[in-house]
Design an enzyme around this catalytic site. Structure first.
Site, mmCIF file in Angstrom:
data_model
loop_
_atom_site.group_PDB
_atom_site.id
_atom_site.type_symbol
_atom_site.label_atom_id
_atom_site.label_comp_id
_atom_site.label_asym_id
_atom_site.label_seq_id
_atom_site.Cartn_x
_atom_site.Cartn_y
_atom_site.Cartn_z
ATOM 1 N N GLU A 293 42.790 39.134 34.058
ATOM 2 C CA GLU A 293 43.308 40.310 34.763
ATOM 3 C C GLU A 293 42.887 41.511 33.943
ATOM 4 O O GLU A 293 43.153 41.572 32.743
ATOM 5 C CB GLU A 293 44.831 40.222 34.910
ATOM 6 C CG GLU A 293 45.421 41.298 35.813
ATOM 7 C CD GLU A 293 45.946 42.474 35.030
ATOM 8 O OE1 GLU A 293 45.338 43.571 35.142
ATOM 9 O OE2 GLU A 293 46.933 42.307 34.316
ATOM 10 N N CYS A 327 48.149 48.596 33.673
ATOM 11 C CA CYS A 327 46.991 48.380 34.536
ATOM 12 C C CYS A 327 47.353 48.659 35.991
ATOM 13 O O CYS A 327 46.475 48.892 36.817
ATOM 14 C CB CYS A 327 46.457 46.970 34.371
ATOM 15 S SG CYS A 327 47.714 45.694 34.475
#
Length: 544
Positions: A293, A327
């Site tokens: 990720e 993020c």
């Protein structure tokens, strides 16, 4: 031997403590902060259950007071990485043969230890070492990591229970084996829970791990290892090797025993690791599982029917909680011209109330960005916005690294939809707004979808249900986690499995069974109870 088909306790999300004035948790956390701020500890690699010193040291400091040293840590190199690989391989046979429910018990105990005696230790470590506020530390270092450990063993049970059909006279079953070799876990600075989840998710499934935490989160990683050891994790199952990316990563990726990578971090680093694996593919014993990720350029897309107070609040929280160092943080917003004057007014008023400073002062909404490199990078974008004719700096923009790496919450209005601040990941407290003509909804959806290479999180704000359906459909591939009338941050384990595609990662959904499936290699087994003793089939018989 346990002659029973066991089920783990049904998981429930850990309640979030409020830390309001006068509460026991606030007093306990304040005391823990004071205690830990007054100490300088030594942090080493932990390999095969042993603490390994190297003599090559670095300091872990407070981002909001970068002269304040929290720890001195020993940097690992190629020698320590090989020792960690050897320890992981040596531990793997016994660990993989341990009954799954016995492995699960270790992580259920770790969750209870973190919910109890270690809660304020890990919260304080995250506040001091990563400059999180009490609320941000609580939802991350305590609640989310507790949830990962409780839910992941539940998902493991679900996987083990998935079995094929059996025809009469046979018994078919799947054995969910761990991968052959070791898993390399690489964790970021911004979430302590990710630091605890990435090495432990493969371990729950019987794998063993070499763990490289981010250098700027060594402090909290040290206490995660303490919790796991207190829970009874055997030596060598997780081997932590802090150090630079190249000195730890290169020898780990070069090992023929690399079985998998569990990564969260920058897109560039992940792509570089994938390229290295590709070049090395013939030397590996098996094809490594690559789970990652990475970055995001997350959006909030508003329709003319959106409620302004909710929209503005989502922008403020989504963009500026934890200094935008998520993020999933709201980094770009698309606001219709008909709403913008009201949105701007509320947004300016909310941002004006944000206090920035030491997170040990509970009145501060934001702390410092993580380190000097991040400060310089974010400041570069702010300076660009200030100087560019394609941008209007609306709010904030002040940067000061005299004592800590502080950057004010900053709002920029873009004059062009493809300006740099609308395309590139900043990873800081900078929100860029594109105000679109209400008639240009379809065109603006295209800009949102194609404007960046990322596809991690996004949100739509609207009261018109037809508009929600249309916008959600147009942005199908723009976000792996999509929110309706909510900010694009704050995924909860078991509720919103987290991940994204495109340049944002492999979308293997941490916080769900999908991630755990990546760490097993199924073996199908068929047993025939009464096997045939004649090779001839009925069709071979002659006609009467």
């Amino acid at each position: 031997m346990v002659n029973a088909v066991l089920s783990v306790p049904e998981p429930r999300n850990e309640p979030v403590l409020g830390y309001a004035p006068g509460t026991p948790e606030r007093r306990a956390l304040s005391a823990q902060l004071k205690k830990m701020a007054g100490e300088v500890i030594e942090i080493t690699s932990r390999i095969g259950g042993r603490k390994i010193t190297t003599g090559k040291t670095a300091e872990a400091v407070m981002p909001h007071d970068h002269r304040h040293v929290l720890a001195v840590w020993h940097q690992a190199g190629a020698r320590e990485v090989q020792q960690a690989i050897d320890a992981a391989l040596a531990a793997q046979p016994a660990w993989s043969r341990m009954p799954w429910h016995a492995r699960a018990a270790i992580f259920l105990k770790a969750a209870d230890l973190l919910a109890g005696p270690y809660r304020q230790v890990l919260n304080a470590a995250t506040m001091l070492g990563q400059s999180k506020t009490a609320h941000q530390a609580e939802i991350d270092a305590a609640c989310e990591l507790i949830d990962f450990w409780r839910f992941n063993v539940h998902y493991a049970e679900q996987i083990y229970r998935q079995q094929p059909l059996s025809a009469p006279g046979t018994w078919n079953y799947l054995e969910h084996r761990p991968l052959e070799g070791f898993v390399f876990a690489v964790t970021p600075f911004n979430f302590t829970s990710i630091g605890g989840n990435l090495p432990t998710a493969p371990v729950i499934m019987g794998n063993t791990v070499v763990w490289k935490p981010a250098s700027s989160a060594i402090y909290s990683a040290h206490f995660i290892m303490e919790v796991l050891e207190a829970a009874g994790l055997p030596p060598g199952v997780i081997n932590i090797v802090p150090g630079s990316g190249a000195e730890v990563g290169d020898p780990a990726l070069a090992s023929p025993d690399l079985a998998g990578i569990h990564f969260t971090g920058s897109t560039g680093t992940f792509q570089g690791m994938w390229e290295t694996v590709g070049r090395n593919i013939r030397r590996y014993r098996s094809y490594p599982r690559i789970v990652g990720e990475t970055g995001g350029k997350d959006f909030v897309f508003a329709h003319a029917s959106a409620e302004v107070p909710a929209l503005a609040t989502a922008l403020t929280r989504g963009a500026f909680e934890y200094q935008g160092q998520k993020c999933s943080a709201a980094s770009r917003a698309f606001i219709p011209a008909s709403l913008w004057p009201r949105v701007e007014t509320v947004l300016r008023a909310q941002v004006a109330e944000i206090r920035v400073g030491d997170p040990a002062d509970f009145s501060n909404f934001m702390g410092a960005v993580i380190d000097r490199h991040a400060f310089g990078n974010i400041k570069g974008y702010v300076d660009f916005a200030r100087a560019s004719s394609d941008c209007e700096l609306l709010v904030g923009g002040h940067c000061d690294d005299g004592k800590g790496y502080f950057i004010e919450p900053t709002v920029v209005r873009a004059r062009k939809p493809d300006v740099t601040l609308m395309r590139e990941e900043i990873f800081g407290p900078v929100l860029t707004v594109w105000v679109y003509d209400d008639r240009d909804l379809e065109e603006t959806l295209g800009i949102c979808d194609r404007g960046t290479p990322y596809a991690l999180t996004g949100a739509v704000f609207a009261q018109d249900r037809a508009a929600i359906v249309r916008i959600a459909e147009a942005l199908t591939h723009a976000a792996g986690n999509f929110y309706i009338n909510d900010k694009p941050t704050g995924a909860v384990v078991g509720q919103q499995p987290f991940g994204g595609a495109r340049a944002s990662g492999t979308n293997d959904k941490a916080g769900s069974v999908l991630n755990l499936l990546r760490w097993v290699s199924p073996r199908a087994i068929k047993e025939t109870f009464v096997p045939p003793t004649d090779f001839r089939y009925p069709f071979l018989q002659p006609e009467e």
